[in-house]
Design a protein around this motif. Structure first.
Motif, PDB file in Angstrom:
ATOM      1  N   VAL A  93       0.830  -1.220   0.000  1.00 13.62           N
ATOM      2  CA  VAL A  93       0.000   0.000   0.000  1.00 13.62           C
ATOM      3  C   VAL A  93       0.860   1.265   0.000  1.00 13.62           C
ATOM      4  O   VAL A  93       0.382   2.334  -0.394  1.00 13.62           O
ATOM      5  N   LEU A  94       2.115   1.164   0.436  1.00 13.49           N
ATOM      6  CA  LEU A  94       3.011   2.338   0.390  1.00 13.49           C
ATOM      7  C   LEU A  94       3.603   2.557  -1.001  1.00 13.49           C
ATOM      8  O   LEU A  94       4.214   3.598  -1.255  1.00 13.49           O
ATOM      9  N   THR A  97      -0.330  -0.169  -6.827  1.00 12.78           N
ATOM     10  CA  THR A  97      -0.999  -1.335  -7.406  1.00 12.78           C
ATOM     11  C   THR A  97      -1.210  -1.137  -8.905  1.00 12.78           C
ATOM     12  O   THR A  97      -1.296  -2.098  -9.658  1.00 12.78           O
ATOM     13  N   SER A  98      -1.302   0.123  -9.338  1.00 16.90           N
ATOM     14  CA  SER A  98      -1.440   0.396 -10.777  1.00 16.90           C
ATOM     15  C   SER A  98      -0.643   1.649 -11.136  1.00 16.90           C
ATOM     16  O   SER A  98      -0.494   2.553 -10.314  1.00 16.90           O
TER      17      SER A  98
ATOM     18  N   PHE B  39     -11.104   7.706  -8.392  1.00 16.16           N
ATOM     19  CA  PHE B  39     -10.460   8.942  -7.914  1.00 16.16           C
ATOM     20  C   PHE B  39     -11.204   9.471  -6.709  1.00 16.16           C
ATOM     21  O   PHE B  39     -12.434   9.549  -6.727  1.00 16.16           O
ATOM     22  N   VAL B  40     -10.476   9.832  -5.649  1.00 13.73           N
ATOM     23  CA  VAL B  40     -11.116  10.391  -4.453  1.00 13.73           C
ATOM     24  C   VAL B  40     -10.866  11.904  -4.416  1.00 13.73           C
ATOM     25  O   VAL B  40      -9.734  12.364  -4.639  1.00 13.73           O
ATOM     26  N   ILE B  48      -6.712   2.522  -1.466  1.00 15.81           N
ATOM     27  CA  ILE B  48      -5.734   1.432  -1.531  1.00 15.81           C
ATOM     28  C   ILE B  48      -6.437   0.190  -2.082  1.00 15.81           C
ATOM     29  O   ILE B  48      -7.660   0.066  -2.010  1.00 15.81           O
ATOM     30  N   VAL B  49      -5.632  -0.729  -2.618  1.00 13.91           N
ATOM     31  CA  VAL B  49      -6.082  -2.089  -2.897  1.00 13.91           C
ATOM     32  C   VAL B  49      -5.385  -2.958  -1.866  1.00 13.91           C
ATOM     33  O   VAL B  49      -4.161  -2.901  -1.720  1.00 13.91           O
ATOM     34  N   VAL B  93      -0.814  11.217   0.921  1.00 14.45           N
ATOM     35  CA  VAL B  93       0.196  11.224  -0.153  1.00 14.45           C
ATOM     36  C   VAL B  93       1.043   9.950  -0.141  1.00 14.45           C
ATOM     37  O   VAL B  93       1.641   9.599  -1.162  1.00 14.45           O
ATOM     38  N   LEU B  94       1.103   9.262   1.005  1.00 14.88           N
ATOM     39  CA  LEU B  94       1.845   7.993   1.050  1.00 14.88           C
ATOM     40  C   LEU B  94       1.028   6.831   0.478  1.00 14.88           C
ATOM     41  O   LEU B  94       1.567   5.754   0.248  1.00 14.88           O
ATOM     42  N   THR B  95      -0.264   7.022   0.296  1.00 12.54           N
ATOM     43  CA  THR B  95      -1.094   5.988  -0.342  1.00 12.54           C
ATOM     44  C   THR B  95      -1.543   6.527  -1.702  1.00 12.54           C
ATOM     45  O   THR B  95      -0.726   7.126  -2.395  1.00 12.54           O
ATOM     46  N   GLN B  96      -2.802   6.305  -2.148  1.00 15.86           N
ATOM     47  CA  GLN B  96      -3.147   6.683  -3.521  1.00 15.86           C
ATOM     48  C   GLN B  96      -4.355   7.629  -3.569  1.00 15.86           C
ATOM     49  O   GLN B  96      -5.289   7.447  -2.806  1.00 15.86           O
ATOM     50  N   THR B  97      -4.327   8.548  -4.513  1.00 15.99           N
ATOM     51  CA  THR B  97      -5.503   9.365  -4.806  1.00 15.99           C
ATOM     52  C   THR B  97      -6.304   8.761  -5.952  1.00 15.99           C
ATOM     53  O   THR B  97      -7.510   8.970  -6.054  1.00 15.99           O
ATOM     54  N   SER B  98      -5.644   8.009  -6.827  1.00 16.73           N
ATOM     55  CA  SER B  98      -6.350   7.342  -7.925  1.00 16.73           C
ATOM     56  C   SER B  98      -5.748   5.962  -8.173  1.00 16.73           C
ATOM     57  O   SER B  98      -4.544   5.761  -7.948  1.00 16.73           O
ATOM     58  N   ILE B  99      -6.590   5.050  -8.627  1.00 20.16           N
ATOM     59  CA  ILE B  99      -6.144   3.689  -8.965  1.00 20.16           C
ATOM     60  C   ILE B  99      -6.862   3.261 -10.241  1.00 20.16           C
ATOM     61  O   ILE B  99      -8.076   3.435 -10.358  1.00 20.16           O
TER      62      ILE B  99
ATOM     63  N   ILE C  48       1.934  14.324  -6.543  1.00 14.05           N
ATOM     64  CA  ILE C  48       0.947  14.116  -5.480  1.00 14.05           C
ATOM     65  C   ILE C  48      -0.254  15.004  -5.745  1.00 14.05           C
ATOM     66  O   ILE C  48      -0.164  16.006  -6.456  1.00 14.05           O
ATOM     67  N   LEU C  94       7.655   6.219  -2.821  1.00  7.50           N
ATOM     68  CA  LEU C  94       6.653   6.322  -1.745  1.00  7.50           C
ATOM     69  C   LEU C  94       5.501   7.260  -2.123  1.00  7.50           C
ATOM     70  O   LEU C  94       4.490   7.294  -1.440  1.00  7.50           O
ATOM     71  N   GLN C  96       3.849   9.202  -6.059  1.00  9.89           N
ATOM     72  CA  GLN C  96       3.287   8.658  -7.292  1.00  9.89           C
ATOM     73  C   GLN C  96       4.112   9.061  -8.518  1.00  9.89           C
ATOM     74  O   GLN C  96       4.586  10.196  -8.584  1.00  9.89           O
ATOM     75  N   ILE C  99      -0.862   9.802 -12.002  1.00 11.53           N
ATOM     76  CA  ILE C  99      -2.149   9.992 -11.326  1.00 11.53           C
ATOM     77  C   ILE C  99      -3.222  10.166 -12.399  1.00 11.53           C
ATOM     78  O   ILE C  99      -3.015  10.926 -13.351  1.00 11.53           O
ATOM     79  N   GLY C 100      -4.342   9.475 -12.242  1.00 15.06           N
ATOM     80  CA  GLY C 100      -5.470   9.600 -13.178  1.00 15.06           C
ATOM     81  C   GLY C 100      -6.538  10.522 -12.623  1.00 15.06           C
ATOM     82  O   GLY C 100      -7.048  10.279 -11.531  1.00 15.06           O
TER      83      GLY C 100
END
Lengths: 136, 136, 136
Positions: A93-94, A97-98, B39-40, B48-49, B93-99, C48, C94, C96, C99-100
Motif C-alpha cells: 500500500v506504500l 498497485t497500478s 479517484f477520491v 488502496i487495494v 500522499v503515502l497511499t493513492q488518490t487514484s487507482i 501528489i 513512496l 506517485q 495519477i489519473g
C-alpha cells in the motif's frame, strides 16, 4: 482497446524489471498514441517506476523498506503466513498497485532512466499476474 | 466513456470497502473490456487495494500508519483542524488518490484476495466523494 | 485521444503546483468527459494531489519526508550523485509517478481543496518533463 497479460515467477523479495514485457504488449496492440495502465493482481507485491542503471538503487530501495516495515514487528496481529506476511501488505500500500504510462509514436514513452518494476514483497517465490490495459 | 459517482459516509478513521460499489458502476456502464479509474476528491482520505479476507490486515495497516505518522507530532506546523489534520494529509500522499483497475469480460478484474478501500484518515466522520471513470 | 506535455524548471526540493497547466491541456483537448493521466518522466521527482490552501501543508509534507528518508543515511550504497540522490529515489516510490484525474463537463474535476503538485526531491534545480494523456 487492447489487453495483455504477463506472469512473473519471482524467486523471493526484490524488484523485477518488466519494462520489456510491457513494451511488447504495447507493440502488439498497434497503438500509436495512448495510455498503458499496468495493474498487479496481488496484495503482497506491487509496482514502481525507478532507476534502470545502477542495481544499487534497487538494493537500497529494498534495504529502506525492510527497515521501515520490519519483518516480525510485534505491532502486527496478522501473522498467519509468517513474519513477512503483514509487512508485504504494508509495503504494497506504500507503493503502487497500478501505474498509467504514456504511449507515444507507437512506443512506451518512459524517461531515459526509468524502468517499471514488479516488487515482490514476500521472501518466498511466487507467481504474480499483471494486466496491461491499453487505450488508444 | 462512462462516469459514475459514489459517496461514502465514514464514521472516522479506518478503511471502507468500496469494491461492490465500483463493480456496480462497471456493470451499469456495459463495458466489456476496459479500464475503471477510481479517484477520491479529498486530501485527507485516500485509496488502496488490499487483502479482503482477514480484518486484522486492515487493523494492522491502520496501526502501522498511526505509528509512522503520529497524531500531534510536534514536527507539524499545520494544526488548524486538530492533531489528526496534517497526519491525514501525509497518510494520503503515502497511499493513492487514484487507482486504475482492469475490466475484463464485463467485470472488474481483481485478484482473488483484492478489495478496493477508501481510507478515511480523519478521526471524525466525513462524507467522501469518489468518481469512477470508465473507458472501454 | 489527446496528448500534452509540460516542463517544470524547479529551483530545488519542494512542491510545484501544476494544476493550472494540466487544466490548460484539458481545455485545449476539447474533451467533455474523460480521464487525464499525468505522468512524470523521472525517478527523483514525483506527483501528489494535496491541499491547495495553506502553504504550511506543503512545508510539513517536506519536513515529514526529510525526516522519514534522511539525506546522507548510511544505509544507502548508491551515493554517486550526493547525499540527496538515493533519498530522492525512495521519496519518489513512496509517492506517485502517475495519477489519473477525472474530466467532467469539459473541466478537470478536482475537489475544492485539491491541487496537483510536482514534487522535486533533489536539492538542486532540475528541468522536469510531464506528459498528460487525455482519453475522452
Amino acid at each position: 482497446m487492447h489487453r495483455g497479460e504477463l506472469t512473473v515467477s519471482t524467486t523471493g523479495r526484490g524488484t523485477y524489471d518488466i519494462t520489456r514485457d510491457i513494451a511488447k504488449i504495447v507493440a502488439a496492440s498497434g497503438a500509436r498514441d495512448g495510455l498503458a495502465t499496468v495493474f498487479v493482481h496481488h496484495t503482497s507485491a506491487s509496482l514502481i517506476v525507478s532507476e534502470n542503471a545502477d542495481p544499487d538503487v534497487r538494493r537500497d530501495l529494498d534495504a529502506f523498506l525492510a527497515r521501515l516495515v520490519p519483518d516480525g514487528d510485534p505491532l502486527f496481529v496478522h501473522t498467519a503466513e509468517g513474519d513477512d506476511d503483514m509487512p508485504a501488505h504494508v509495503r504494497s500500500v506504500l507503493t503502487q498497485t497500478s501505474i498509467g504510462l504514456p504511449i507515444h509514436a507507437g512506443k512506451l514513452e518512459l524517461g531515459t532512466w526509468q524502468a517499471v518494476y514488479l516488487w515482490e514483497h514476500r521472501t518466498s517465490p511466487h507467481r504474480r499476474k499483471i494486466t496491461v490495459t491499453i487505450v488508444s
